[in-house]
Write a protein that holds these residues in place. Sequence first.
Motif, PDB file in Angstrom:
ATOM      1  N   ASN A 174       0.844  -1.190   0.000  1.00 34.42           N
ATOM      2  CA  ASN A 174       0.000   0.000   0.000  1.00 34.42           C
ATOM      3  C   ASN A 174       0.877   1.237   0.000  1.00 34.42           C
ATOM      4  O   ASN A 174       1.858   1.332   0.751  1.00 34.42           O
ATOM      5  CB  ASN A 174      -0.910   0.019   1.223  1.00 34.42           C
ATOM      6  CG  ASN A 174      -2.112  -0.877   1.052  1.00 34.42           C
ATOM      7  OD1 ASN A 174      -2.640  -1.003  -0.047  1.00 34.42           O
ATOM      8  ND2 ASN A 174      -2.558  -1.496   2.129  1.00 34.42           N
ATOM      9  N   ALA A 175       0.507   2.224  -0.827  1.00 38.67           N
ATOM     10  CA  ALA A 175       1.285   3.463  -0.869  1.00 38.67           C
ATOM     11  C   ALA A 175       0.868   4.403   0.248  1.00 38.67           C
ATOM     12  O   ALA A 175       1.719   4.960   0.956  1.00 38.67           O
ATOM     13  CB  ALA A 175       1.110   4.123  -2.230  1.00 38.67           C
ATOM     14  N   ILE A 176      -0.413   4.601   0.399  1.00 42.47           N
ATOM     15  CA  ILE A 176      -0.917   5.576   1.364  1.00 42.47           C
ATOM     16  C   ILE A 176      -2.046   4.950   2.148  1.00 42.47           C
ATOM     17  O   ILE A 176      -2.897   4.246   1.563  1.00 42.47           O
ATOM     18  CB  ILE A 176      -1.388   6.866   0.653  1.00 42.47           C
ATOM     19  CG1 ILE A 176      -0.181   7.633   0.101  1.00 42.47           C
ATOM     20  CG2 ILE A 176      -2.208   7.744   1.584  1.00 42.47           C
ATOM     21  CD1 ILE A 176      -0.555   8.906  -0.604  1.00 42.47           C
ATOM     22  N   ALA A 209      -3.454  11.341   5.786  1.00 42.88           N
ATOM     23  CA  ALA A 209      -2.887  10.489   4.733  1.00 42.88           C
ATOM     24  C   ALA A 209      -1.433  10.241   5.083  1.00 42.88           C
ATOM     25  O   ALA A 209      -0.630  11.183   5.163  1.00 42.88           O
ATOM     26  CB  ALA A 209      -3.014  11.157   3.367  1.00 42.88           C
ATOM     27  N   LYS A 210      -1.068   8.958   5.281  1.00 44.76           N
ATOM     28  CA  LYS A 210       0.285   8.605   5.713  1.00 44.76           C
ATOM     29  C   LYS A 210       0.977   7.786   4.633  1.00 44.76           C
ATOM     30  O   LYS A 210       0.397   6.857   4.075  1.00 44.76           O
ATOM     31  CB  LYS A 210       0.224   7.797   7.009  1.00 44.76           C
ATOM     32  CG  LYS A 210       1.589   7.428   7.558  1.00 44.76           C
ATOM     33  CD  LYS A 210       1.460   6.638   8.858  1.00 44.76           C
ATOM     34  CE  LYS A 210       2.830   6.285   9.419  1.00 44.76           C
ATOM     35  NZ  LYS A 210       2.733   5.513  10.669  1.00 44.76           N
ATOM     36  N   ASN A 211       2.209   8.141   4.327  1.00 45.47           N
ATOM     37  CA  ASN A 211       3.021   7.408   3.358  1.00 45.47           C
ATOM     38  C   ASN A 211       3.593   6.167   4.056  1.00 45.47           C
ATOM     39  O   ASN A 211       4.478   6.282   4.905  1.00 45.47           O
ATOM     40  CB  ASN A 211       4.137   8.305   2.832  1.00 45.47           C
ATOM     41  CG  ASN A 211       4.981   7.605   1.769  1.00 45.47           C
ATOM     42  OD1 ASN A 211       4.733   6.455   1.425  1.00 45.47           O
ATOM     43  ND2 ASN A 211       5.971   8.317   1.244  1.00 45.47           N
ATOM     44  N   CYS A 212       3.062   5.003   3.718  1.00 42.46           N
ATOM     45  CA  CYS A 212       3.526   3.763   4.336  1.00 42.46           C
ATOM     46  C   CYS A 212       4.432   2.966   3.411  1.00 42.46           C
ATOM     47  O   CYS A 212       4.696   1.784   3.671  1.00 42.46           O
ATOM     48  CB  CYS A 212       2.334   2.911   4.765  1.00 42.46           C
ATOM     49  SG  CYS A 212       1.214   2.482   3.422  1.00 42.46           S
ATOM     50  N   SER A 213       4.871   3.554   2.312  1.00 40.37           N
ATOM     51  CA  SER A 213       5.778   2.861   1.402  1.00 40.37           C
ATOM     52  C   SER A 213       7.221   3.196   1.749  1.00 40.37           C
ATOM     53  O   SER A 213       7.498   3.906   2.726  1.00 40.37           O
ATOM     54  CB  SER A 213       5.459   3.251  -0.047  1.00 40.37           C
ATOM     55  OG  SER A 213       5.735   4.625  -0.254  1.00 40.37           O
TER      56      SER A 213
END
Length: 1045
Positions: A771-773, A817-821
Amino acid sequence: MVAVRKRAEVDAKYLLTFYRNPDGGSDSSQFKESLHRLGSVFAELAGLYYRDEGRRVRARIERKSSNPADLNIRYSFKVAVYAEFRRDWVEALRFYEDAYHTLRELIAGASTSVLVIQRLVEIKTIAEQLHFKISTLLLHGGKIVEAVVWFRQHNASYRKLIGAPEAIFLHWEWMGRQFLVFAELLETSSTAIQSISPLPVGTADRPLTEWELQPAHYYQLAAHYLKEKRSSLEFAVSMSEGDIDCSAESVVPSSYLGQFARLIDQGDTFVMQPLTDEEYMRYAISEGKRFQDSFEIIALLKKSCESYNNRKVRRMGSFCGFQMAREYYALGDFSNAKQLFDDIASLYRQEGWVILLWEVLGYLRECSKRQCKVKDFMEYSFEMAALPISADTGIQSFRFEESGPAGPATLQQRETIHKEVFGLVSGELRLASTENGNDLKVSGESPLHLEVDLVSPLRLVLLASVAFHEQIIKPGSSTLVTLSLLSQLPLNFEIDQLEVQFNQSDCNFMIMNGQRPHVADMSDGQPGRRVETAPSLALSTNKWLRLTYNIKSDQSGKLECISVIAKIGPHFTIFCRAESPASMDELPLWKFEDRMVTYPTKDPALAFSGQKATQVEESDPEVDLSLGSAGPALTGESFIVPVTVTSKGHDVNSGELKINLVDVRGGGLFSPRDTDLSTDSHHVELLGISGPDGGDESQLNADEIKKIQQSFGLVSVPALKSGDSWSCKLEIKWHRPKPIMLYVSLGYSPDNNENTQKVNVHKSLQIEGKNAIIISHRFMLPFRRYPLLLSRIKPGPDSDLSASMPLNETSVLVVSAKNCSDVPLQLLSLSLEADDNDGTERSCSVKHGGRDLLHPALLVPGEEFKKVYTVTSEMNSSKLRLGNVCLRWRRDSRTAVEYGSTASVLTTHRLPDVNLELSPLVVSLECPPYAILGDPFTYFVKIQNQTELLQEAKISLADAQSFVLAGSHNDSIFILPKSEHIVRYKLVPLASGAQQLPRFTLTSVRYSTGFQPSIAASTIFVFPSKPHFKMAAVGDDRMESVVAE
């Protein structure tokens, strides 16, 4: 009526008035009642009559010493019958037994008279009738064991009472009838259905067995005695002088049971004339000739066989089936006989009963001969010749006096059958068939082909074992293969030609017998077929014939020997399924025989590990296949994987590129839970393939792209010369975060020859889909304002778990919105949009306090972006629909080129529906933004009643160490409908820093609930002295007013 009763000497209770119903009216109750009373009267009168008659006859029996024995038997029988009429089963059984025992005493004391034969027939007939009555009563009373014991005694009493030799067939017929009748009684008895087990009942020296409780046992013995009767009757017919007297037709049963007489016509009357023994014997023989006992024997054996098979007693069932098949054979019904013999032979092969199998195969061989079935005749003959009968001991069947059509099971008879079948194979011998006059022969018009599989009984005749010396070979290189043949036939024989067949037809070859060069001229092999010559193809008993040859395959894959075809004579072949030495089963019938066991190969290690198949490796490819992707793929984006084909020696012709997407963890790439028709039902999808110039493959010719599916693709590769290269790009899209394995296989031909096997190159690449975001949201209420929501305090049984918000209040929505990548992302836009799918309008007003993004925002891995909205409901409804969060993003421009993805991706997050409810009470806390040490300030608590009811509330304010307060600590207040109540407290801070205000608690009496403000809302900062802020004019005015207040 009294006169009638006295005249008839009838009791008054037997006189009744009978109501007739001649018109058939609807009221027929009196008529039915009259019938019922009449039936009861008749039954009672009949019972009285039978009781009186029984007493009268029983009085005569008591004078037994003065009566003849015959008369006492008759009297006892009558008393028993009268007792049966009265349903007195105990008395009936007792008098039947008395009559039976009296009859036995009569036989013991009888002297030889003139009418010896007829007298014995009469005695046996009466004994049969008495035995039938006694057995019926015992079985009717559920005494099955007593009935079986009684039958055993009855059988023992009369089994040896044979009579005159010329009338012995009458005795066997009578014995068979006893067993048949008792079997039918036992079968129809409800008690006989119960589960049986060996019971220690019977005589002291002979207890009952479980078979004596089975009807099948008695049906079987009934058939046995009928066969004895048939043979004795045939002998009596052959010994009778002249023709049978035609006057036997006038013989009829006499008035007395078991006696016969001649019916003579004397004008107006008929006279019964007694018969002499000679006349009775002629009559009995003529009656016996009228019936065919074979059909009755077959019927009895069939019942016995079916009963045994139903109880899973297969051995006894096969015994009865064998006798039944012999009867069919004797009648000339070879079709039914052969069918039964086949089933029996199958069981005997499993059990390993060689002598019994020999006898059955002899009958099968003869049935096939009578029906002119050459193939069946040869199969049964070969099997008989290969049976393990090694010594000429003259063993006969231990069931029958004769050994069947095949003769005794001896080694000499095996050799005779061996010579007979090979005489037919060579064409030197013909056997006459009695069915249609044709001869059994093997010729060009009727060739013979036998098949031997892994479970065929003909494995005794010819067993083929094939072993490759190497398990893995290179294409084009040769290896050794050993072919071994074994036979258990009693005499030596030669094979004219062997054909070895493989799954790769180019490897097939033939082996010719060097001792018979003329056979090569008759060979019908294909042109160009490899032909080998062996010095000899002679097979001896229980001795392996080993042949080793080289074999070479140019085709990669599995090379397996399928079969070995042996040709003996010009028109006879045996097709043998090839077996591996390592997994070859033993010959079941020869397993326990005293014979020398040898290995199919000279090398014992090869005999234990040899296989009939080997693996041909693929040719070494001279083409390089590379996959150029790096890094993880992000959900929602089109991930590009470059594929490059480079020729380093081989020309690429007819190339095909196969692409497969496989789930690493298993479970498939398709989600069965998603029932919609969108492509999102596939977690990972192969979107397309772009050409070397970046164009879409869909614009190329149809021959260049064969097939593209969600997880599979097949693409043609253009012809390449040595040193050339070709590339394409795979476009893959992740709808769910899932790791996959990308398999790419290139198959090509090094030359333009269509028959050349293709060379394959395989490459794989594991790609992690992430997942990107991650989008999340949170609802907040205004600071220090607390509406009372009843659904949160006391949830109902049917209430859902959705969030609740107060009606007519402004709430705060925080979207994150969190960047999880692992790569930086550019955030292009973030907005809230109404959901257009359900066709309803948004029921609230959503406003953003700040400005929208003017430039892409950079989110490094782990960073979080937040946006705040104010939400206000616009209509009076129970649900608040907020819509969807739409976030558009892309990879950072510095990494987009590396991963091949520059297009933006839209990620949506649906906000759940929010329940709206009216808050009955709203509590607001007001105090300055900060306090000064030692300066008092006012702390306001505003309680608003939004209902039409008078609300009572209890308030309390706890003491705090950091403040001195003035005001009511505990109080009860009343808030008028649609009004507001304000509670004031005066506080003086005693300590500086972040301090907790005194905790305020409100309890609603009506709703029996209370609530307190949060710790954050109860915190205030206390300055040691008055601070000096640098603020704008408006801010200063507002701040000054707050401070002054």
